[in-house]
Each structure stands twice: as C-alpha cells, then as structure tokens.
Design an enzyme around this catalytic site. Structure first.
Site, PDB file in Angstrom:
ATOM      1  N   ASN A 109       0.856  -1.187   0.000  1.00  0.00           N
ATOM      2  CA  ASN A 109       0.000   0.000   0.000  1.00  0.00           C
ATOM      3  C   ASN A 109       0.897   1.244   0.000  1.00  0.00           C
ATOM      4  O   ASN A 109       2.120   1.138  -0.011  1.00  0.00           O
ATOM      5  CB  ASN A 109      -0.948  -0.015   1.203  1.00  0.00           C
ATOM      6  CG  ASN A 109      -0.188  -0.093   2.506  1.00  0.00           C
ATOM      7  OD1 ASN A 109       0.539   0.834   2.860  1.00  0.00           O
ATOM      8  ND2 ASN A 109      -0.313  -1.214   3.201  1.00  0.00           N
ATOM      9  N   ASP A 125      -4.119  -6.692   4.842  1.00  0.00           N
ATOM     10  CA  ASP A 125      -5.095  -7.628   5.417  1.00  0.00           C
ATOM     11  C   ASP A 125      -4.972  -9.018   4.789  1.00  0.00           C
ATOM     12  O   ASP A 125      -5.342 -10.006   5.406  1.00  0.00           O
ATOM     13  CB  ASP A 125      -6.522  -7.084   5.194  1.00  0.00           C
ATOM     14  CG  ASP A 125      -6.808  -5.903   6.111  1.00  0.00           C
ATOM     15  OD1 ASP A 125      -6.457  -5.980   7.304  1.00  0.00           O
ATOM     16  OD2 ASP A 125      -7.351  -4.889   5.625  1.00  0.00           O
ATOM     17  N   LYS A 130      10.882 -16.291 -10.005  1.00  0.00           N
ATOM     18  CA  LYS A 130      10.052 -15.271 -10.658  1.00  0.00           C
ATOM     19  C   LYS A 130       9.043 -15.937 -11.601  1.00  0.00           C
ATOM     20  O   LYS A 130       9.427 -16.769 -12.435  1.00  0.00           O
ATOM     21  CB  LYS A 130      10.944 -14.303 -11.450  1.00  0.00           C
ATOM     22  CG  LYS A 130      10.145 -13.216 -12.113  1.00  0.00           C
ATOM     23  CD  LYS A 130      11.009 -12.312 -12.979  1.00  0.00           C
ATOM     24  CE  LYS A 130      10.114 -11.357 -13.752  1.00  0.00           C
ATOM     25  NZ  LYS A 130      10.850 -10.592 -14.740  1.00  0.00           N
ATOM     26  N   PHE A 165      -5.164   2.897  14.632  1.00  0.00           N
ATOM     27  CA  PHE A 165      -5.458   3.890  13.604  1.00  0.00           C
ATOM     28  C   PHE A 165      -6.526   3.299  12.688  1.00  0.00           C
ATOM     29  O   PHE A 165      -6.675   2.073  12.623  1.00  0.00           O
ATOM     30  CB  PHE A 165      -4.207   4.207  12.774  1.00  0.00           C
ATOM     31  CG  PHE A 165      -3.416   5.374  13.279  1.00  0.00           C
ATOM     32  CD1 PHE A 165      -2.724   5.292  14.474  1.00  0.00           C
ATOM     33  CD2 PHE A 165      -3.362   6.553  12.555  1.00  0.00           C
ATOM     34  CE1 PHE A 165      -1.979   6.373  14.934  1.00  0.00           C
ATOM     35  CE2 PHE A 165      -2.623   7.647  13.001  1.00  0.00           C
ATOM     36  CZ  PHE A 165      -1.934   7.556  14.201  1.00  0.00           C
ATOM     37  N   LYS A 197     -14.119  -0.240  14.864  1.00  0.00           N
ATOM     38  CA  LYS A 197     -12.789  -0.833  15.095  1.00  0.00           C
ATOM     39  C   LYS A 197     -12.353  -0.627  16.543  1.00  0.00           C
ATOM     40  O   LYS A 197     -11.788  -1.523  17.171  1.00  0.00           O
ATOM     41  CB  LYS A 197     -11.747  -0.207  14.161  1.00  0.00           C
ATOM     42  CG  LYS A 197     -11.767  -0.842  12.792  1.00  0.00           C
ATOM     43  CD  LYS A 197     -10.786  -0.220  11.833  1.00  0.00           C
ATOM     44  CE  LYS A 197     -11.081  -0.733  10.429  1.00  0.00           C
ATOM     45  NZ  LYS A 197     -10.494   0.041   9.373  1.00  0.00           N
ATOM     46  N   LYS A 253     -11.724  -4.030  18.629  1.00  0.00           N
ATOM     47  CA  LYS A 253     -10.314  -4.357  18.878  1.00  0.00           C
ATOM     48  C   LYS A 253      -9.858  -3.923  20.265  1.00  0.00           C
ATOM     49  O   LYS A 253      -8.668  -3.945  20.574  1.00  0.00           O
ATOM     50  CB  LYS A 253      -9.448  -3.757  17.776  1.00  0.00           C
ATOM     51  CG  LYS A 253      -9.903  -4.248  16.388  1.00  0.00           C
ATOM     52  CD  LYS A 253      -8.917  -3.991  15.297  1.00  0.00           C
ATOM     53  CE  LYS A 253      -9.501  -4.408  13.949  1.00  0.00           C
ATOM     54  NZ  LYS A 253      -8.535  -4.403  12.867  1.00  0.00           N
TER      55      LYS A 253
END
Ligand code: PMT
Length: 401
Positions: free
Chosen positions: A209, A278, A288, A323, A337, A341
């Site tokens: 990301n 995730d 490869k 976060f 969340k 959590k």
C-alpha cells in the site's frame, strides 16, 4: 523541530571540535532559534569569533577582560535570556569548573548565573574523557540535572581511537531540543508500528500500500523526544530512524505480528500506525513467475489481525491506540474498530481529506476514545498529531490513578 523562537546561548570552549560549533550555530538559526555565542579565550585559537558573528548575527562575546562593552551586564543578561544554555564542545576544563562552581571567565560566570537548562557536549582526548576525575565531574553535573550528550567514538584528532568525538550536528540539535522538552513520558515504554507491509507473490513482486511511514515515525520521534523508551516496528520505508529510537525492520504482516506480539507484554503504550496488509497471496513462488504462469486470479488468504490480538491480550495499565484509514463512513468504521479491537483510543483519518493520510507531512484526524467521546483537532503536522495523541493518553493515565 521545536526550536523556533528559543534563545540558545552557545558556549564554545577550546578544543579541535570548536569548528563544528559553526555548523551547529547555522542549523540552530535555520531552525528559527536566536543564537548568542560565547567563547573562551582558548576557543578563539581554534576558530575566529567572526565566524560565529557572521552565522549568528550577534556579536560573539569572548572573555571578561573585553572592555569594549559592559560585560558585567552582558553575562547576566545572557544568562537570563537563555531558554537553553549549551556548551559544545565542552573541554575537561570547563566540565571541571562547572562541577565545582568556578567562575573565572565569561563562559563559566554566565553558566553559574543561568537558570536555564544546561546541555554539555564533552569533546576531548579519550584518556582525558575516561579519566575518573572527568567521569566524576560529569556524574556530579548529571546529578544536578545537567543534560550530558555522550561523545561519539572514533578516530580523534590526536591520533587516538576511542570515545571523545563531538557528536554530529543532528545529535546535538536533538539533545538541545530534548533539554527544552518536558520529559513527561520518561518512565514509559512505547511501541509504535509504521509503514506498509509487503506480501510477496514471488521474489520480485509483492502486494502493498502507499504508507510512507511518516505518521508512525513522527509518533516514535515525539515519544523519544518526550523521554520514552521507544521501539519502532517498521515496514519498508525510505525514512531515517529517529534519534533515540530502537528500530525493528519487518517486511510482511506476519513478520510484524511476530515482532509486535513478542514485545507487547513489556509495553506501557502501543500505537499501531502501520498500514498492515489484510491479505497475502496464498502461495509465494520461489522463482520469478513468467507472464504466462501468472494466474490473473491470485488466491489470497487473510493475515493475522495484530491490533485485535493486542486488544485480546492487553494487560492492566497498558494503553492501546489503533489507527483507521478509510475512504468512506470514517467515524462509523473507526468507532466499530475501536470497540471490536478493545482499543483505548483510535485515530481516524480519511484519504478524502486534504492534507491527510499517505505520504503527507500533515494529517487531519479524529480521535475516538473508549468512553465514546471524540475530538477533532485542526489539520496539523504529523509530529503535532503525535503530541496530541500522547497528551490524551497521558491524561487518561492520570485520571485512571
Ligand atoms: O505512513 P503515512 O504515509 O504517514 O500514512 C499514515 C497512515 C495513513 C498509514 C496512518 O495514518 C494510518 O491510518 N494507519 C492505519 C492504516 C490502516 O491500515 O488502517 P486499517 O483501518 O486498515 O487498520 C486498522 C488498524 O488495525 C490499524 O491500526 C492497523 O495498524 C491495524 N491492523 C490492520 C490489519 C492487520 N492485519 N493488523 C493490524 O494490526
């Protein structure tokens, strides 16, 4: 850097490292500080007062026998003007004088008169530094609340190798800023996660990301500046390790899980600013993959949810801050969340807000607390966001005792 508007009285004493104080003067001024330089007579043998005059924009004050100006008034007014009083480089001689209250020149008399925090950066020959007399004097100064920046080790000008080098300018700036910063996280252990994770598809490709690590690194840097013992578990980033921080490098979400969970029990505060993948490819090829081998439908499996695991195993007194990065329904998703959590605080940020999220130097966040309250500070630097997070966590700790 939080030096803007501060007055730094910089005393340069007579050692070969005196020339390095010129760069320190320049960088302090670039950081927005006013720098007033004092030199011992012997320091002027190594570097000219004019260098410091040019760099600081103020007259360099040399010794008590300079009759061109009212030194009696000058040394008291500088002692009072100082937000922080720095001796860099500090010779064994000035350290001995400081430890015993000897005031026989401009530097030592001003030092004795100041009430500002004092930072001492020793620089000398290894034998002089290791001498029990010098060590005893430094111990005396430490016990009196002076901030001592330990010298670096390496090749010394005298040809010896060992401890005694004046540290580089960033280390000196860090020590000076720390002396100006309340050490309100002093006895706390803080673990921060930062950056992206990379989930390998084959030796050359991965899923990841856009996290740059800036948010997590800012949190780690501010925690260290405020005195915490900080561990930074970091995914791959291009950022330098903040000074005073222990960094543990990881690549994948499972690496991060192992690094965080194995250290979690020892922490007082855990802040999970990393953008953890995730999912990962169900299979990682050893070689490869050829274009023709690549199945466009890559099978994925779930990664462990580190924050959820930390919420399950949280010990009494430990604070957990997650976060949430969203693109829609920010507060609903974030409060879900926070609850699921078992976090004490959750920092919500949206990719849709200008100046927020990935790669920026600023962030726009809403803090959600376990008691259902919320707070939305204005857009601010990631360092300032970090400070707000710690201020709120500390307030929660205080109200719990
Ligand atoms: O690094 P920067 O470029 O400065 O960008 C900062 C940031 C946008 C990455 C940061 O501000 C941020 O929002 N980090 C969390 C991003 C994220 O992954 O959010 P999430 O909603 O997917 O995850 C929620 C929380 O669970 C996070 O604390 C995350 O670390 C944690 N998590 C997620 C998945 C997982 N498998 N394990 C986790 O612990």
């Amino acid at each position: 850097m939080h030096l803007a508007g501060k007055t730094v009285v910089l005393c340069v004493t007579g050692g070969i490292a005196a020339y390095k104080a010129a760069d320190l003067t320049s960088k302090l001024r670039q950081a927005g500080a006013t720098v007033r330089v004092l030199m011992t007579e012997s320091a002027t043998q190594f570097i000219s007062p004019i260098t410091f005059e040019t760099l600081s924009g103020y007259r360099t004050v040399v010794d008590t026998f300079d009759r061109n100006f009212a030194w009696e008034v000058e040394h008291i007014s500088l002692a009072k003007a100082a937000d922080v009083f720095v001796i860099a480089p500090a010779t064994a001689n000035i350290i001995a004088k400081a430890a015993h209250g000897i005031a026989d020149d401009m530097v030592s008399t001003t030092l004795l008169a100041t009430k500002a925090p004092v930072v001492i950066a020793p620089a000398m020959n290894t034998g002089m530094y290791d001498n029990p007399v010098t060590q005893q004097n430094l111990q005396t100064l430490r016990a009196r609340g002076f901030h001592i920046i330990d010298p670096a080790a390496g090749h010394l000008a005298c040809g010896d190798t060992g401890r005694g080098k004046l540290p580089d300018t960033p280390t000196l700036l860090h020590g000076i800023e720390q002396a100006l910063t309340p050490q309100d996280l002093k006895s706390l252990r803080v673990l921060v996660t930062a950056g992206p994770t990379q989930e390998a598809l084959d030796p050359v490709r991965f899923l990841s990301n856009h996290s740059s690590g800036k948010m997590g690194y800012a949190i780690a840097a501010r925690a260290a500046m405020r005195g915490a013992q900080v561990t930074l578990v970091s995914g791959p980033t291009a950022l330098a390790t903040p000074l005073g921080v222990e960094r543990v490098d990881i690549v994948s979400a499972r690496d991060m899980y192992d690094a965080v969970v194995s250290r979690a029990g020892a922490q007082d505060i855990i802040i999970k600013a990393a953008a953890v993948g995730d999912y990962r490819p169900a299979q990682t090829a050893d070689e490869k993959l050829k274009k023709s081998d690549l199945d466009l439908n890559i099978a994925l499996v779930r990664n462990p949810d580190i924050l959820a695991e930390l919420g399950r195993t949280k010990h009494p007194g430990q604070q957990l801050c997650g976060f949430a990065m969203e693109t829609q329904n920010l507060l609903e998703n974030a409060s879900d969340k926070l609850r699921r959590k078992n976090c004490d605080m959750l920092v919500a940020n949206s990719l849709r807000d200008k100046g927020a999220g990935f790669g920026t130097d600023t962030n726009a966040v809403t803090l959600l607390f376990a008691d259902g309250t919320r707070e939305t500070p204005p857009l601010m630097s990631k360092e300032d966001v970090a400070d707000v997070i710690f201020d709120r966590l500390l307030a929660m700790r205080e109200s719990a005792t």
